[in-house]
Design an enzyme around this catalytic site. Structure first.
Site, PDB file in Angstrom:
ATOM      1  N   ASN A   7      71.564  34.954  47.794  1.00 55.66           N
ATOM      2  CA  ASN A   7      72.683  35.803  47.374  1.00 55.66           C
ATOM      3  C   ASN A   7      72.946  35.538  45.896  1.00 55.66           C
ATOM      4  OD1 ASN A   7      75.075  37.138  46.973  1.00 55.66           O
ATOM      5  ND2 ASN A   7      76.312  35.792  48.281  1.00 55.66           N
ATOM      6  N   TRP A   8      72.550  36.484  45.072  1.00 56.00           N
ATOM      7  CA  TRP A   8      72.669  36.273  43.622  1.00 56.00           C
ATOM      8  C   TRP A   8      74.090  36.478  43.112  1.00 56.00           C
ATOM      9  CZ3 TRP A   8      67.943  39.465  41.349  1.00 56.00           C
ATOM     10  CH2 TRP A   8      66.754  38.983  41.938  1.00 56.00           C
ATOM     11  N   LYS A   9      74.946  37.048  43.951  1.00 60.48           N
ATOM     12  CA  LYS A   9      76.331  37.359  43.547  1.00 60.48           C
ATOM     13  C   LYS A   9      76.313  38.204  42.267  1.00 60.48           C
ATOM     14  CE  LYS A   9      77.664  33.233  45.994  1.00 60.48           C
ATOM     15  NZ  LYS A   9      78.574  32.084  46.149  1.00 60.48           N
ATOM     16  N   HIS A  41      81.468  37.976  53.535  1.00 60.76           N
ATOM     17  CA  HIS A  41      81.369  36.795  52.664  1.00 60.76           C
ATOM     18  C   HIS A  41      82.766  36.348  52.229  1.00 60.76           C
ATOM     19  CE1 HIS A  41      80.390  34.187  49.316  1.00 60.76           C
ATOM     20  NE2 HIS A  41      79.174  34.100  49.827  1.00 60.76           N
ATOM     21  N   GLU A  83      83.912  35.356  49.516  1.00 57.27           N
ATOM     22  CA  GLU A  83      84.377  35.905  48.234  1.00 57.27           C
ATOM     23  C   GLU A  83      84.925  37.323  48.414  1.00 57.27           C
ATOM     24  OE1 GLU A  83      80.805  35.020  46.030  1.00 57.27           O
ATOM     25  OE2 GLU A  83      81.251  32.902  46.273  1.00 57.27           O
ATOM     26  N   GLU A 129      79.023  29.767  56.653  1.00 54.09           N
ATOM     27  CA  GLU A 129      79.257  29.315  55.279  1.00 54.09           C
ATOM     28  C   GLU A 129      80.648  28.702  55.161  1.00 54.09           C
ATOM     29  OE1 GLU A 129      76.546  31.302  52.206  1.00 54.09           O
ATOM     30  OE2 GLU A 129      78.320  32.542  52.388  1.00 54.09           O
ATOM     31  N   GLY A 174      79.687  26.852  46.354  1.00 54.50           N
ATOM     32  CA  GLY A 174      79.848  26.667  44.913  1.00 54.50           C
ATOM     33  C   GLY A 174      80.483  25.355  44.505  1.00 54.50           C
ATOM     34  N   SER A 207      76.248  25.473  48.828  1.00 55.11           N
ATOM     35  CA  SER A 207      75.633  24.423  48.002  1.00 55.11           C
ATOM     36  C   SER A 207      74.278  23.961  48.525  1.00 55.11           C
ATOM     37  CB  SER A 207      76.593  23.242  47.846  1.00 55.11           C
ATOM     38  OG  SER A 207      77.747  23.650  47.141  1.00 55.11           O
ATOM     39  N   GLY A 258      73.112  30.466  47.340  1.00 56.73           N
ATOM     40  CA  GLY A 258      73.742  31.134  46.205  1.00 56.73           C
ATOM     41  C   GLY A 258      73.053  30.720  44.918  1.00 56.73           C
TER      42      GLY A 258
HETATM   43  P1  13P Z   1      76.209  28.408  46.648  1.00 54.61           P
HETATM   44  O1  13P Z   1      74.836  28.142  47.233  1.00 54.61           O
HETATM   45  O2  13P Z   1      76.171  28.706  45.196  1.00 54.61           O
HETATM   46  O3  13P Z   1      77.180  27.355  47.052  1.00 54.61           O
HETATM   47  O4  13P Z   1      76.714  29.784  47.328  1.00 54.61           O
HETATM   48  C1  13P Z   1      76.601  29.943  48.683  1.00 54.61           C
HETATM   49  C2  13P Z   1      76.918  31.332  49.055  1.00 54.61           C
HETATM   50  O5  13P Z   1      78.041  31.769  48.927  1.00 54.61           O
HETATM   51  C3  13P Z   1      75.834  32.174  49.571  1.00 54.61           C
HETATM   52  O6  13P Z   1      76.312  33.387  50.089  1.00 54.61           O
END
Ligand code: 13P
Length: 269
Positions: free
Chosen positions: A9-11, A92, A94, A173, A179, A219, A240
């Protein structure tokens, strides 16, 4: 044997040049794809150019809206994804916290994705670590069921048929791990994923629960991936930050490919 999935997931990151370099680089470095399903979730604006250049790349969208078309400025519909992406991330944290998506909207989005014959990756996770200590499996199940984690699984999947359930991918998650650089331990993730799978028995049935891939996310890095890959119940990872780096993401894919190969050998021995 269940599918093994490593999704990135590149966000809201990458330029078009980065996007091409990541997908091209990962596809070139990995000949493990027969065993592990690798899914890229880039910003939606890069989906078409990536697909045009890399036909074999498996793509997913980070978000869609629950309606098919209409006056919804800024939104993306499942109808626009056909032949480009097969997966859609839904729920998600976020989206829940930054954009205020509630259970009803997540449930509607999930149904829209399924009706369009795309596969949702439904993300669920708790805000604060659950105190599972050395609890027995059934006590962990009881704890998860009454937590916001369990409740969000129930409300997100309300009204799904068994055949819709069978197209789903779940991603566990924990919000506190996203993050933060503080991944859950493999043991903790395995226990919670075990409880989520037990919940799926009750929400759908045994067969769905046995076959549904459940990923861990939060993470994940080249250093933490082996801790998750050792558990048969953890069917892969949703990555992520580390999915933005070709070498690291490839390394994570390889970790899961090797674990899967090892398990297959053990099962057939
Ligand atoms: P990180 O791997 O950066 O913690 O993000 C995880 C994530 O939200 C994947 O959808």
């Amino acid at each position: 044997m269940r599918e093994t999935i490593v999704a990135g997931n590149w966000k809201m990151n990458t330029t078009i040049a980065d996007a091409m370099a990541i997908v091209g680089g990962v596809l070139r470095r990995n000949d493990e794809f027969g065993r592990v399903k690798v899914i890229f979730l880039p910003p939606s604006i890069w989906l078409v150019p990536i697909k045009e250049r890399y036909r074999s790349a498996m793509l997913g969208a980070q978000n869609i809206y629950s309606h098919l078309r209409g006056p919804y400025t800024g939104e993306l519909s499942v109808e626009m994804l056909h032949a480009i992406a097969k997966y859609v991330l839904v729920g998600h944290s976020e989206r829940r916290t930054v954009f205020g998506e509630d259970h009803a909207l997540i449930n509607a989005k999930l149904k829209t994705v399924l009706q369009a014959n795309l596969r949702p990756i439904l993300a669920v996770g708790e805000e604060a670590k659950l105190n599972i200590g050395k609890k027995e499996k059934r006590d962990i199940l009881a704890l998860v069921k009454k937590s916001e984690l369990g409740r969000s699984l129930v409300s997100a999947t309300r009204g799904l048929s068994h055949s819709q359930w069978s197209k789903m991918v779940l991603a566990y998650e924990p919000v506190w791990a996203i993050g933060s650089g503080q991944a859950a331990s493999g043991n903790y993730a395995n226990s919670i994923i075990g409880a989520l799978r037990a919940m799926v028995v009750q929400l759908a049935n045994d067969k769905v629960a046995t076959n549904i891939p459940i990923l861990y996310g939060g993470s994940v890095s080249r250093y933490t991936a082996p801790d998750f890959a050792q558990f048969e119940n953890i069917d892969g990872v949703l990555v992520g930050n580390a999915s933005l780096r070709v070498a690291e993401f490839s390394n994570i894919i390889e970790t899961f490919a090797l674990a899967r190969a090892r398990r297959k050998n053990e099962n057939s021995a």
